[in-house]
Design a protein around this motif. Structure first.
Motif, PDB file in Angstrom:
ATOM      1  N   VAL A   1       0.845  -1.197   0.000  1.00  0.00           N
ATOM      2  CA  VAL A   1       0.000   0.000   0.000  1.00  0.00           C
ATOM      3  C   VAL A   1       0.882   1.249   0.000  1.00  0.00           C
ATOM      4  O   VAL A   1       2.052   1.204   0.379  1.00  0.00           O
ATOM      5  CB  VAL A   1      -0.949   0.063   1.220  1.00  0.00           C
ATOM      6  N   THR A   2       0.287   2.327  -0.455  1.00  0.00           N
ATOM      7  CA  THR A   2       0.997   3.598  -0.434  1.00  0.00           C
ATOM      8  C   THR A   2       0.278   4.537   0.518  1.00  0.00           C
ATOM      9  O   THR A   2      -0.827   4.256   0.960  1.00  0.00           O
ATOM     10  CB  THR A   2       1.020   4.236  -1.829  1.00  0.00           C
ATOM     11  N   VAL A   3       0.925   5.652   0.793  1.00  0.00           N
ATOM     12  CA  VAL A   3       0.326   6.623   1.706  1.00  0.00           C
ATOM     13  C   VAL A   3      -0.876   7.277   1.024  1.00  0.00           C
ATOM     14  O   VAL A   3      -0.737   7.835  -0.058  1.00  0.00           O
ATOM     15  CB  VAL A   3       1.360   7.694   2.096  1.00  0.00           C
ATOM     16  N   PRO A   4      -2.062   7.191   1.621  1.00  0.00           N
ATOM     17  CA  PRO A   4      -3.237   7.769   0.978  1.00  0.00           C
ATOM     18  C   PRO A   4      -3.170   9.305   0.986  1.00  0.00           C
ATOM     19  O   PRO A   4      -2.774   9.895   1.981  1.00  0.00           O
ATOM     20  CB  PRO A   4      -4.398   7.279   1.843  1.00  0.00           C
ATOM     21  N   ALA A   5      -3.587   9.900  -0.118  1.00  0.00           N
ATOM     22  CA  ALA A   5      -3.528  11.354  -0.222  1.00  0.00           C
ATOM     23  C   ALA A   5      -4.800  11.997   0.329  1.00  0.00           C
ATOM     24  O   ALA A   5      -4.776  13.155   0.733  1.00  0.00           O
ATOM     25  CB  ALA A   5      -3.317  11.779  -1.670  1.00  0.00           C
ATOM     26  N   THR A   6      -5.904  11.257   0.260  1.00  0.00           N
ATOM     27  CA  THR A   6      -7.159  11.815   0.787  1.00  0.00           C
ATOM     28  C   THR A   6      -7.827  10.755   1.659  1.00  0.00           C
ATOM     29  O   THR A   6      -7.489   9.572   1.605  1.00  0.00           O
ATOM     30  CB  THR A   6      -8.136  12.157  -0.354  1.00  0.00           C
ATOM     31  N   TRP A   7      -8.808  11.209   2.447  1.00  0.00           N
ATOM     32  CA  TRP A   7      -9.535  10.250   3.276  1.00  0.00           C
ATOM     33  C   TRP A   7     -10.357   9.309   2.406  1.00  0.00           C
ATOM     34  O   TRP A   7     -10.519   8.132   2.747  1.00  0.00           O
ATOM     35  CB  TRP A   7     -10.425  10.969   4.287  1.00  0.00           C
ATOM     36  N   ASP A   8     -10.863   9.794   1.270  1.00  0.00           N
ATOM     37  CA  ASP A   8     -11.599   8.915   0.357  1.00  0.00           C
ATOM     38  C   ASP A   8     -10.718   7.772  -0.126  1.00  0.00           C
ATOM     39  O   ASP A   8     -11.136   6.613  -0.161  1.00  0.00           O
ATOM     40  CB  ASP A   8     -12.125   9.713  -0.843  1.00  0.00           C
ATOM     41  N   GLU A   9      -9.503   8.141  -0.472  1.00  0.00           N
ATOM     42  CA  GLU A   9      -8.586   7.095  -0.932  1.00  0.00           C
ATOM     43  C   GLU A   9      -8.328   6.095   0.191  1.00  0.00           C
ATOM     44  O   GLU A   9      -8.301   4.884  -0.030  1.00  0.00           O
ATOM     45  CB  GLU A   9      -7.276   7.726  -1.401  1.00  0.00           C
ATOM     46  N   PHE A  10      -8.155   6.634   1.407  1.00  0.00           N
ATOM     47  CA  PHE A  10      -7.902   5.749   2.537  1.00  0.00           C
ATOM     48  C   PHE A  10      -9.067   4.778   2.733  1.00  0.00           C
ATOM     49  O   PHE A  10      -8.870   3.570   2.897  1.00  0.00           O
ATOM     50  CB  PHE A  10      -7.684   6.575   3.813  1.00  0.00           C
ATOM     51  N   ILE A  11     -10.288   5.320   2.688  1.00  0.00           N
ATOM     52  CA  ILE A  11     -11.455   4.485   2.972  1.00  0.00           C
ATOM     53  C   ILE A  11     -11.703   3.472   1.863  1.00  0.00           C
ATOM     54  O   ILE A  11     -11.975   2.291   2.115  1.00  0.00           O
ATOM     55  CB  ILE A  11     -12.700   5.382   3.179  1.00  0.00           C
ATOM     56  N   ASN A  12     -11.577   3.923   0.607  1.00  0.00           N
ATOM     57  CA  ASN A  12     -11.980   3.064  -0.516  1.00  0.00           C
ATOM     58  C   ASN A  12     -10.890   2.137  -1.017  1.00  0.00           C
ATOM     59  O   ASN A  12     -11.184   1.086  -1.568  1.00  0.00           O
ATOM     60  CB  ASN A  12     -12.491   3.927  -1.673  1.00  0.00           C
ATOM     61  N   GLU A  13      -9.640   2.556  -0.861  1.00  0.00           N
ATOM     62  CA  GLU A  13      -8.578   1.712  -1.423  1.00  0.00           C
ATOM     63  C   GLU A  13      -7.657   1.126  -0.366  1.00  0.00           C
ATOM     64  O   GLU A  13      -7.501  -0.079  -0.239  1.00  0.00           O
ATOM     65  CB  GLU A  13      -7.756   2.526  -2.439  1.00  0.00           C
ATOM     66  N   THR A  14      -7.056   2.029   0.426  1.00  0.00           N
ATOM     67  CA  THR A  14      -6.063   1.565   1.391  1.00  0.00           C
ATOM     68  C   THR A  14      -6.666   0.613   2.415  1.00  0.00           C
ATOM     69  O   THR A  14      -6.139  -0.474   2.668  1.00  0.00           O
ATOM     70  CB  THR A  14      -5.466   2.782   2.138  1.00  0.00           C
ATOM     71  N   CYS A  15      -7.798   1.044   2.959  1.00  0.00           N
ATOM     72  CA  CYS A  15      -8.392   0.294   4.065  1.00  0.00           C
ATOM     73  C   CYS A  15      -8.788  -1.134   3.668  1.00  0.00           C
ATOM     74  O   CYS A  15      -8.375  -2.090   4.343  1.00  0.00           O
ATOM     75  CB  CYS A  15      -9.565   1.089   4.634  1.00  0.00           C
ATOM     76  N   PRO A  16      -9.572  -1.315   2.588  1.00  0.00           N
ATOM     77  CA  PRO A  16      -9.962  -2.684   2.236  1.00  0.00           C
ATOM     78  C   PRO A  16      -8.757  -3.586   1.957  1.00  0.00           C
ATOM     79  O   PRO A  16      -8.724  -4.747   2.354  1.00  0.00           O
ATOM     80  CB  PRO A  16     -10.814  -2.515   0.977  1.00  0.00           C
ATOM     81  N   LYS A  17      -7.771  -2.999   1.296  1.00  0.00           N
ATOM     82  CA  LYS A  17      -6.592  -3.790   0.946  1.00  0.00           C
ATOM     83  C   LYS A  17      -5.878  -4.300   2.199  1.00  0.00           C
ATOM     84  O   LYS A  17      -5.485  -5.461   2.286  1.00  0.00           O
ATOM     85  CB  LYS A  17      -5.640  -2.913   0.121  1.00  0.00           C
ATOM     86  N   LEU A  18      -5.747  -3.408   3.165  1.00  0.00           N
ATOM     87  CA  LEU A  18      -5.068  -3.792   4.398  1.00  0.00           C
ATOM     88  C   LEU A  18      -5.902  -4.793   5.193  1.00  0.00           C
ATOM     89  O   LEU A  18      -5.373  -5.740   5.780  1.00  0.00           O
ATOM     90  CB  LEU A  18      -4.791  -2.550   5.254  1.00  0.00           C
ATOM     91  N   GLN A  19      -7.211  -4.563   5.204  1.00  0.00           N
ATOM     92  CA  GLN A  19      -8.069  -5.480   5.952  1.00  0.00           C
ATOM     93  C   GLN A  19      -7.991  -6.881   5.375  1.00  0.00           C
ATOM     94  O   GLN A  19      -8.004  -7.870   6.104  1.00  0.00           O
ATOM     95  CB  GLN A  19      -9.509  -4.968   5.972  1.00  0.00           C
ATOM     96  N   GLU A  20      -7.905  -6.939   4.052  1.00  0.00           N
ATOM     97  CA  GLU A  20      -7.756  -8.249   3.409  1.00  0.00           C
ATOM     98  C   GLU A  20      -6.479  -8.933   3.854  1.00  0.00           C
ATOM     99  O   GLU A  20      -6.444 -10.144   4.036  1.00  0.00           O
ATOM    100  CB  GLU A  20      -7.725  -8.072   1.880  1.00  0.00           C
ATOM    101  N   ALA A  21      -5.445  -8.120   4.024  1.00  0.00           N
ATOM    102  CA  ALA A  21      -4.155  -8.686   4.438  1.00  0.00           C
ATOM    103  C   ALA A  21      -4.135  -8.982   5.938  1.00  0.00           C
ATOM    104  O   ALA A  21      -3.109  -9.418   6.465  1.00  0.00           O
ATOM    105  CB  ALA A  21      -3.030  -7.712   4.074  1.00  0.00           C
ATOM    106  N   GLY A  22      -5.248  -8.719   6.607  1.00  0.00           N
ATOM    107  CA  GLY A  22      -5.305  -9.010   8.044  1.00  0.00           C
ATOM    108  C   GLY A  22      -4.595  -7.983   8.897  1.00  0.00           C
ATOM    109  O   GLY A  22      -4.202  -8.266  10.025  1.00  0.00           O
ATOM    110  N   VAL A  23      -4.441  -6.778   8.364  1.00  0.00           N
ATOM    111  CA  VAL A  23      -3.775  -5.723   9.122  1.00  0.00           C
ATOM    112  C   VAL A  23      -4.811  -4.665   9.485  1.00  0.00           C
ATOM    113  O   VAL A  23      -5.678  -4.337   8.675  1.00  0.00           O
ATOM    114  CB  VAL A  23      -2.661  -5.071   8.273  1.00  0.00           C
ATOM    115  N   THR A  24      -4.733  -4.147  10.703  1.00  0.00           N
ATOM    116  CA  THR A  24      -5.605  -3.037  11.069  1.00  0.00           C
ATOM    117  C   THR A  24      -5.136  -1.797  10.308  1.00  0.00           C
ATOM    118  O   THR A  24      -3.987  -1.394  10.454  1.00  0.00           O
ATOM    119  CB  THR A  24      -5.520  -2.760  12.580  1.00  0.00           C
TER     120      THR A  24
END
Lengths: 292, 367, 429
Positions: free
Chosen positions: C169-192
């Protein structure tokens, strides 16, 4: 005296009457239940002690129930470092407050039990109510009052507060205690010409020791353990140990071993009193339910 | 002798005056503060507070911003019930066990009672460590190879038994309805047809109110969701650990006061051991149960230190009015509202304690 | 020679005068107790304060410094104690207070603080402190009421670069990016995805979500009344905040901010939004190198904005031992003191004369942050007392705690709006 069918020697007749194995089983169950409860009650003690003898790098989640691999007093040293001034504050608070409230309580109890007067039946319950109120209900005026008389933030102020709010229970205990003293003793003293103070000094006081022990233990424990007044009417320099312990636990980096050592240190004085003088402690405890 | 009597009253006077000021004077002062808008800003500036009537109380029960207070009231109710039940249950069990001519009774008694000698702060600190969800008690099963517990203890956010203070009117109406119905049936069974008819009319009236009317509207409390916060279980365990020894001591004293002759007589009459307890001992212990309930109840209504130490003041799942008062007064510096919370706490405690004191002291014959 | 006699006389006189001057200087040396009230009880803050006290004791050996630090996250407990003491007419010598609303709407408005303009002029601080910061600690007449020790940035997103790489994952630039891209990806990997701690850290997160969603202008409008708390923008803030919380650890209420940071360090969580006091935690307590060991970025959506707070110390009226307090404050405001304190505490110096370029003192993070401090749009922190009066911020904790539990956007927004309507006017008087 045996209540259940008992295998003990005291009631052999019953033992013979009951089927022996059943008795043994039920006795065993009783002991088992007691041992299990005792173990449950001691779990926190085990945890506090085990954690406080560990060094910080030994305090980890996976081994928290294990005994420390090497005993260290490091956490006690650190806890003492942080709590010592407050420990001293607590001592400076507890001793005078206990003595004063016991002395006043003894006098009040003497008056209320042996010098009954009209209106005493109204005054006494009104005094007693003071020990049940939630202290939040007097806290705001108390702070303002103490600042007006210049005692806010000092141990002196805390002593005053504990003496005043200790009066109901100490009066109650002494009143009930002196009620057991036969009026004839007082009358005999009065015939000998003793007045109010003479009777107190020569007749009542000499037999008051057990009453004083109960009251002193009770007040010592209560005042030592108190938190709400300690946190609201003190400043940093006069905080009692319970407040310092709470601050220790609220501090940013949680060093569980130091906290547990602190908890142990805070508990130690009252625990010692309890273990050494438990009988009197229980009496004070039961007096709290007014008639006991 | 007369002069001595005067001396006696004089000796009592200082204590009476002190308590008159520190208890009743201060309560009156708090009561006055609670109907003002007193706050820190005013006091620092030396301004006087304005009297605002019952606004603070109204805010607490209906204000959008004061949901915390209504959460606290819910928590207090559930905590008080569970705490009393736990202490009475464990207390009587331990007392009965100890009453069986136990070897080493004093050791057991010492163990069950020692938490009473501790400060709630100590208890809070110790149990906070034990309740830490990723360590503590949850890990205990792993010592014998079982999976770790998953319960979140005092930080659990689960909520059971959803209910709403606003529905209180509805529940009251239902209870009234039930009572009216029972009254009707009872009178009917006694063949008092007039009373039965009256009851039936009352029942119908109440039924109409519940179905057609809106009994909720009589509750002047804001509608927001509450319920039993599961995190309170942690508080009950810790408080029960500390206080159940107390009920044990009370019961034990009671049991020791029941003469063996009485028990023996019952046994001779053919009572089994269980029946001796049910017919003879429990009824005799009832006054003690009542005393214990009141003492425990007033402790739980004003509990502060324990919940504060465990929750740190921001954990609303185990929040209590005492903590709210402390924070409203000394953090948000709204003295008027803090005083209002304090007055409500006092009323709750007084409702429990005053009748108790009254009956206790009235029934004293030897004094 | 006459002249030599004169010379000796003058020299003798001068010497005597000098001795007198020295002696009288000795007399003027403050002594007695100096109580310093703060909430610096842990880690780098405590170390920094202790280093300051040590240096101060060298300078003024007769002063007995009493370090009254009250524990409790973000100073909540300390402020409660302080208020009680001030009401009790028992002020400490000096106390820590956040620059901005916390200082102005309460203590200054209640006329409990002494102006420090003389001190500023004597020490030449008028030129050494940025005007924007001075405005935060002054009243309308230009009276300055406290001495800032440091600058902190609230809107920082922390992570471990190596971990991000591993999880892809990369550092999200906006909260939308964090919620829609970063977060699901990390959750899939089992990371909070995001580590959060107890309530005040949730407020801290909220202010940076609000800042990211609203932008600096509308964010500032929340405090001066131009942004509608009940409006659509705010609905979006609360909705976003709810979704961000959905990406966070569930046991947040049991964690301190260090616990939350540690989740990031231990690889249990990917990101953590915390003030830059966390840099000290990464660096000192966990021996991680800036940039390689731990990374940072502005909180999503806040690039180019510096959400600031500043710890300051003031002089309460009727402070015990005023001379010692003034000596302490003079020392505290100096570049020297700030260069002692800030590297340990992990904060930027408020005094611009400080040696910010000295990389021995200030690591890569701070040099980078100082650049932002001097070039970015500056806004003030809610969670740390810069923008809203206590009447707002203290109950706002309850609003956040309630929302954290219910995730009920409508209620939270309505409650916050009512709170703002009833309390924010009080703050602006």
């Amino acid at each position: 005296m045996s209540t259940t069918v008992s295998p003990s020697q005291s009631v052999p007749a019953q033992t013979a009457a009951a089927p022996l194995s059943g008795v043994r089983v039920s006795r065993a169950l009783i002991y088992a239940a007691l041992v299990i409860f005792a173990a449950l009650f001691l779990i926190p003690v085990y945890m506090v002690l085990v954690t406080s003898f560990k060094s910080i790098d030994q305090v980890s989640i996976s081994t928290m129930w294990n005994l420390p691999t090497s005993f260290t007093l490091e956490s006690f040293q650190r806890a003492l470092e942080k709590l010592l001034p407050n420990l001293i504050n607590s001592l400076l608070l507890v001793v005078p407050a206990t003595v004063l409230s016991a002395a006043l309580g003894s006098m009040n109890g003497y008056v209320l039990s042996k010098w009954r007067f009209r209106g005493a039946n109204i005054i006494f319950p009104l005094m007693l109510f003071g020990m049940f109120i939630p202290y939040q209900a007097i806290l705001i005026p108390l702070v303002q009052f103490l600042q007006t008389i210049g005692l806010y933030g000092s141990i002196g102020g805390l002593i005053l507060v504990h003496v005043v709010y200790g009066l109901p229970i100490t009066t109650l205990i002494f009143r009930n205690y002196y009620a057991e003293v036969p009026d004839e003793m007082i009358e005999a003293g009065a015939i000998d010409g003793a007045g109010f103070f003479g009777l107190y000094w020569w007749v009542v006081l000499p037999i008051s020791l057990p009453g004083f022990v109960v009251v002193i233990i009770w007040q010592f424990t209560q005042i030592w353990n108190e938190f709400l007044f300690g946190v609201t009417i003190t400043n940093t320099a006069s905080q009692p140990i319970t407040v310092a312990l709470q601050n220790l636990s609220g501090s940013q980096i949680v060093e569980w071993n130091v906290q547990m050592a602190g908890a142990f240190l805070t508990a130690l004085p009252t625990l010692l009193v309890y273990i050494l003088l438990g009988r009197y402690f229980i009496r004070g405890l039961l007096a709290g339910s007014v008639k006991g | 002798m007369n002069r001595d009597r005067v001396t006696a009253i004089l000796m009592l006077t200082p204590s009476v005056i002190l308590l008159a000021i520190f208890v009743y004077g201060f309560i009156a002062w708090t009561g006055y503060t609670s109907v003002t808008d007193s706050n820190l800003r005013q006091q620092l500036r030396g301004e006087t507070a304005e009297v605002v009537g019952l606004k603070n109380y109204e805010d607490l029960f209906t204000g959008l911003l004061n949901k915390r207070f209504r959460v606290d009231m819910t928590n207090t109710v559930f905590f008080t019930i569970l705490f009393i039940v736990a202490c009475l249950g464990v207390g009587i069990l331990l007392a009965i066990l100890l009453d069986q001519k136990i070897k080493g009774e004093s050791v057991f008694r010492t163990i069950f009672l020692f938490p009473m000698a501790l400060s709630f702060v100590v208890t809070g600190v110790a149990w906070k460590w034990l309740f830490n969800p990723t360590s503590g008690i949850n890990v205990l099963p792993t010592v014998i190879g079982l999976p770790a517990g998953q319960f979140q203890w005092f930080i659990s956010e689960d909520r059971w038994l959803p209910f709403n203070w606003h529905d209180l009117g509805f529940y009251i109406a239902l209870i009234l309805l039930g009572m009216a119905l029972l009254f009707t049936l009872w009178q009917w069974s006694k063949k008092r047809s007039q009373w039965a008819a009256f009851g039936a009319a009352l029942t119908l009236l109440l039924l109409a109110w519940v179905t057609l009317g809106d009994p909720r509207s009589i509750t002047p409390i804001r509608e927001d969701g509450h319920g039993f916060n599961v995190a309170l279980i942690a508080l009950v365990v810790a408080a029960g650990w500390q206080m159940s020894g107390y009920t044990m001591a009370m019961y034990l004293a009671g049991l020791r006061g029941i003469s063996e002759d009485l028990r023996e007589a019952a046994r001779v009459d053919g009572c089994s051991e269980l029946q001796v307890y049910r017919r003879i001992i429990f009824p005799l212990l009832q006054p003690i149960t009542l005393s214990a309930m009141i003492i425990l109840g007033h402790i739980s209504l004003k509990i502060f230190d324990l919940a504060y130490t465990m929750g740190g003041g921001n954990n609303l799942f185990i929040d209590m009015p005492g903590i709210n008062m402390f924070f409203t007064t000394f953090r948000a510096s709204e003295f008027g509202r803090g005083a209002a919370i304090a007055v409500i706490m006092l009323i709750m405690v007084a409702v429990v304690i005053v009748p108790y004191l009254y009956t206790q002291l009235r029934s004293e014959t030897h004094l | 020679m006459r002249s030599s006699k004169w010379f000796i006389l003058v020299a003798a006189l001068a010497l005597m005068l000098g001795v007198f001057a020295l002696a009288s200087a000795q007399d003027a040396q403050p002594s007695g107790d100096l109580e310093i009230f703060s909430w610096w009880t842990g880690g780098g803050e405590e170390a920094g304060l202790n280093a300051l006290i040590e240096k101060f004791k060298e300078m003024y050996p007769d002063v007995n410094v009493i370090n009254s630090a009250v524990a409790g996250g973000s100073g909540v407990n300390a402020r409660a104690v302080l208020q009680t003491r001030m009401l009790g007419g028992d002020p400490p010598g000096t106390f820590q207070v956040h620059a901005g609303a916390e200082l102005n709407t309460l203590w200054v408005a209640a006329d409990k603080m002494e102006p420090l303009n003389d001190l500023y002029e004597q020490n030449g601080w008028m030129e050494q402190y940025p005007q924007g910061l001075l405005d935060l600690i002054s009243d309308d007449e230009g009276n300055i009421y406290s001495v800032p020790v440091n600058i902190h940035r609230s809107n920082v997103l922390w992570y471990i670069p190596a971990n991000l790489e591993e999880w892809g994952v990369t550092v999200p630039a906006t909260w939308d990016e964090f919620i829609n891209e970063t977060c699901p990806k990390l959750q899939e990997a089992g990371v909070t995805p995001l580590a959060v701690g107890e309530t005040w850290t949730q407020v801290h997160l909220w202010e940076n979500v609000a800042l990211g969603v609203l932008g600096p202008e509308k964010y500032n409008g929340l405090w001066d009344g131009t942004t509608d708390w009940a409006g659509e923008d705010m609905t979006q803030v609360w909705e976003t905040f709810g979704k961000v919380l959905d990406c966070a650890n569930e046991d947040m209420n049991a964690l301190t901010w260090q616990d939350a940071s540690r989740m990031v360090i231990e690889g249990k969580a990917a990101f953590n939004v915390m003030g830059d006091w966390a840099a000290g935690y990464f660096l000192v307590d966990n021996s991680l190198e800036p940039e390689t060991g731990f990374g940072w970025a502005p909180a999503p959506g806040t690039e180019g904005v510096f959400n600031m707070l500043s710890d300051t110390f003031g002089l309460p009226k009727d402070a015990p031992n005023r001379d010692a307090v003034v000596a302490w404050l003079s020392f505290l405001g100096s570049a020297e003191a700030q260069d002692i304190f800030n590297p340990l505490k992990g904060s930027l110096p408020a005094n611009t004369e400080a040696q910010i370029d000295d990389s021995e003192l200030y690591n890569a993070y701070f040099q980078n942050a100082y650049e932002d401090w001097t070039s970015n749009t500056i806004v003030g922190s809610l969670a740390h007392g810069a923008v809203a009066p206590q009447e707002f911020s203290s109950p706002f904790n309850d609003v956040i705690a309630g929302f954290q539990e219910s995730r009920d956007v409508a209620t939270a927004q309505a409650t916050a709006a009512e709170l703002a309507a009833t309390t924010m006017t009080a703050g602006s008087e």
